[in-house]
Motif scaffolding. Structure first.
Motif, short mmCIF file in Angstrom:
data_model
loop_
_atom_site.label_atom_id
_atom_site.label_comp_id
_atom_site.label_asym_id
_atom_site.label_seq_id
_atom_site.Cartn_x
_atom_site.Cartn_y
_atom_site.Cartn_z
N LEU A 279 0.64 -1.19 0.05
CA LEU A 279 0.04 0.02 0.02
C LEU A 279 0.74 1.46 -0.18
O LEU A 279 0.60 2.28 -0.62
N LEU A 280 1.93 1.43 0.90
CA LEU A 280 2.78 2.62 0.89
C LEU A 280 3.63 2.78 -0.20
O LEU A 280 3.75 3.70 -0.78
N LEU A 281 4.14 1.63 -0.71
CA LEU A 281 5.13 1.71 -2.09
C LEU A 281 3.88 2.04 -3.23
O LEU A 281 4.57 2.82 -4.06
N THR A 282 2.74 1.67 -3.34
CA THR A 282 1.87 2.16 -4.55
C THR A 282 1.52 3.70 -4.30
O THR A 282 1.28 4.43 -5.44
N ALA A 283 1.25 4.26 -3.13
CA ALA A 283 1.07 5.58 -2.85
C ALA A 283 2.16 6.20 -3.18
O ALA A 283 2.14 7.35 -3.84
N ARG A 284 3.53 5.77 -2.87
CA ARG A 284 4.87 6.43 -3.21
C ARG A 284 4.76 6.50 -4.56
O ARG A 284 5.11 7.56 -5.33
N LYS A 285 4.45 5.61 -5.43
CA LYS A 285 4.47 5.71 -6.89
C LYS A 285 3.42 6.45 -7.57
O LYS A 285 3.85 7.26 -8.56
#
Length: 668
Positions: A279-285
């Motif tokens: 979830l965090l990596l997707t938000a960062r992307k």
């Protein structure tokens, strides 16, 4: 040709030399008029005369005050000087008089946005430094308030950062166990923070900011990438639910500990951690692809904390293997000045840790501040930033905070959220204050695994492979420095990896000083320009001349090398002449345009080369020496030995004048 008997002119002289030629007949006059005029030869001026004290004062001002900060006080009234002095030491007096509600609206939005990121990051980074999580929140309260008064950057968001946290945890953890001696460990952390602040503020007050320049970009690229990998691997303890984990920070012990403890892996923790990490990596992307959606990555950590806390609270009976933060005390920062450790066996450890973390945090903070200042076309005072960061760390060490500086991730969010002034840091502190006073019990069921996911998401951006590729293309030695830093951090230790990289950087400087570039020059046809024969194919050798350029100061460290290199150029030129049946070498011109300084060893080298060439019946000429070089040559009486045609303002004038003198000489 009528020669000028004195080609050295003192600065400011009003005397003019007049050359009068008397012709004995009209025929001789007409013959003289038919000859082309001799090339104009300019005098080489000495710099203005100064006393030794004036020279020392000028040199110190250039070293310590390159930005001339005192110029603003000239021709001002005493009251105006007082106001300017306040603005100089307290930048809040620069922007506060013109502050308005429109600016406040932007700062409130940006302050609340970075608070949503700073609160979970503060807790996470404290764990990274092996400190109680509450210390991370304390460090997000007091330091931003101090910086808002003393800082000159409008967009720098202050708080704990991953690199300084990692280094502090590593250096202190190598000698003190934070589990066996938690009080001593906390004392050393606060003391290291105090020493970091003293070191940082001293650099600013003494205008010695150039010290941190020894941490080159190549060093930092490799160091941060290696540290990011180590930090990420360390979070496997929380992501996998491992209880017994190594305290070492090298890649081999960490991976060994991971795979030796497979029996402690918890599938509940792994599923929860992997879900929120994704979830965090997707938000960062998403935020990286669309800058307008910056708030997605900014809100993701706090959202993850809230959701994971609710999940664990609601399913606590079904998730017994998921470890949580536990109790966090409510209230403001307790004073910690009584915990500073100024005597004992570990004082040296605290001092060493403070200096290393101080340098790293200072480098990151100033770099981040200048990055966003350039985007908004305003200037950040580096020395003012050193004092601001130093004083806030000194104040923080007395209020239960550890090393803080400007964070790139939070500053980027602050910038994108529309921050206008450092009031956004005050809003951040206010939000953290409310959290400390009223919201701490809500973090009781926050799982440790979510802190690991937040840290991994934050540090993954420190791996800048594009910068490493650019180093490879531009400078191979810089790339080697980057690799030394990277692998040193991974396989040896964080502080030693950094020390190795700094050592390589210093070696590079010494290499450039002791083995400077030299080149032979040729004339570009149809111009008065002389350039390297190797770089410019159209440049041509000048018959009977060898023109050598030195592209560095002439110091004791390189004087012997330069002497040997010049003699080698002469030998190679004579061999080339012999092989190509060209005109005999008669004159060697030393182009000193790039020789910015010279010491006594350099002066002696020039004298030795002149004597050697004189024995071989070769003329030695100096062209375009710099002002301070010219002054030292003059004071050492070296110029007397060069004679009339030994010093010229440019290579072109030297070639033209000497060639003309050869033509005017009667044939034997």
């Amino acid at each position: 040709m009528v020669g000028n008997s004195n080609r050295v002119e003192h600065y400011g002289g009003n005397e003019r030399s007049t050359n009068i030629t008397i012709f004995s007949s009209e025929l001789e006059y007409m013959d003289a008029m038919s000859q082309p005029p001799p090339p104009e030869v300019h005098k080489v001026c000495l710099p203005p005369s100064k006393t030794t004290f004036e020279k020392l004062l000028h040199r110190l001002s250039e070293i310590l005050f390159p930005d001339a900060p005192l110029d603003r006080f000239k021709n001002q009234t005493w009251f105006r000087k007082f106001i300017l002095g306040l603005q100089f030491f307290f930048p809040i007096f620069v922007w506060a008089p013109n502050y308005n509600l429109k600016l406040l609206q932007s700062d409130v939005i940006s302050g609340l946005t970075i608070a949503s990121l700073a609160i979970p990051q503060g807790i996470s980074y404290a764990k990274l430094a092996n400190l109680p999580p509450i210390v991370g929140l304390y460090s997000s309260f007091v330091p931003p308030l101090i910086y808002s008064v003393l800082g000159s950057s409008r967009h720098l968001a202050v708080g704990p950062v991953s690199i300084a946290s990692l280094v502090m945890g590593t250096m202190l953890g190598e000698e003190i166990s934070y589990t066996d001696q938690p009080i001593l460990y906390l004392q050393l952390a606060f003391t290291a923070t105090f020493f970091a602040g003293v070191f940082q503020s001293a650099l600013g007050l003494l205008r010695l900011g150039f010290v941190i320049d020894f941490l080159s970009k190549a060093t930092l690229v490799g160091f941060m990438a290696g540290a990011a990998i180590i930090v990420s691997l360390q979070q496997l303890k929380g992501l996998l639910g491992i209880i017994h984990f190594t305290n070492k920070m090298q890649i081999v012990p960490v991976l060994t500990s991971v795979f030796q403890r497979t029996d402690e892996w918890s599938w509940q923790t792994i599923v929860l951690g992997a879900t929120f990490l994704l979830l965090l990596l997707t938000a960062r992307k998403v935020s990286m692809r669309n800058k307008k959606l910056f708030w997605v990555s900014a809100a993701a950590p706090l959202t993850s904390v809230i959701l994971s806390t609710l999940i664990v609270f609601c399913l606590k009976s079904k998730l017994p293997m998921v470890k949580t933060i536990g109790h966090l005390p409510k209230g403001l920062n307790p004073p910690s000045s009584n915990m500073l450790y100024f005597q004992g066996a570990y004082l040296g450890l605290a001092l060493k840790t403070g200096i290393v973390t101080g340098i790293l945090s200072l480098t990151e903070g100033i770099a981040v501040g200048r990055t966003f200042a350039s985007l908004k076309n305003y200037q950040v005072d580096g020395n003012q930033e050193m004092m601001a960061i130093g004083f806030m760390n000194m104040a923080g060490s007395c209020s239960s905070c550890y090393v803080t500086t400007g964070s790139f991730s939070r500053s980027a969010v602050n910038y994108n959220a529309g921050a206008q002034t450092v009031v956004s840091n005050i809003i951040l502190s206010t939000t953290v204050l409310i959290t400390l006073l009223f919201l701490m019990p809500l973090f009781h069921y926050t799982p440790n695994v979510i802190l690991g996911a937040i840290i991994i998401t934050a540090v993954i951006g420190l791996i800048d492979y594009e910068a490493a590729l650019k180093l490879w293309k531009v400078d191979k030695i810089d790339f080697f420095t980057c690799l030394c830093s990277f692998f040193g951090v991974l396989f040896i230790s964080v502080p030693l990896g950094l020390a190795i990289a700094v050592g390589v950087s210093v070696f590079k400087i010494l290499l450039h000083v002791t083995r400077p570039n030299t080149a032979t020059l040729g004339n570009i046809p149809g111009t008065h320009i002389y350039q390297s024969l190797r770089r410019y194919r159209e440049s041509q050798r000048v018959p009977s001349f060898l023109i050598v350029a030195i592209e560095a100061p002439m110091y004791f460290a390189n004087s012997t090398y330069l002497q040997e290199r010049m003699l080698r150029w002469i030998r190679e030129e004579e061999e080339w002449i012999s092989a190509n049946n060209e005109s005999t070498l008669k004159c060697v011109i030393l182009d000193m345009t790039a020789v910015t300084a010279v010491d006594t060893s350099g002066v002696d080298t020039i004298c030795e080369v002149r004597k050697m060439l004189e024995k071989r019946s070769l003329q030695f000429v100096l062209a375009n020496p710099a002002g301070n070089v010219m002054e030292k040559l003059h004071n050492s009486n070296v110029l007397d030995s060069f004679g009339v045609n030994g010093l010229y303002l440019s290579v072109n004038e030297a070639v033209s004048d000497i060639s003309s003198s050869w033509k005017s000489q009667p044939l034997p």
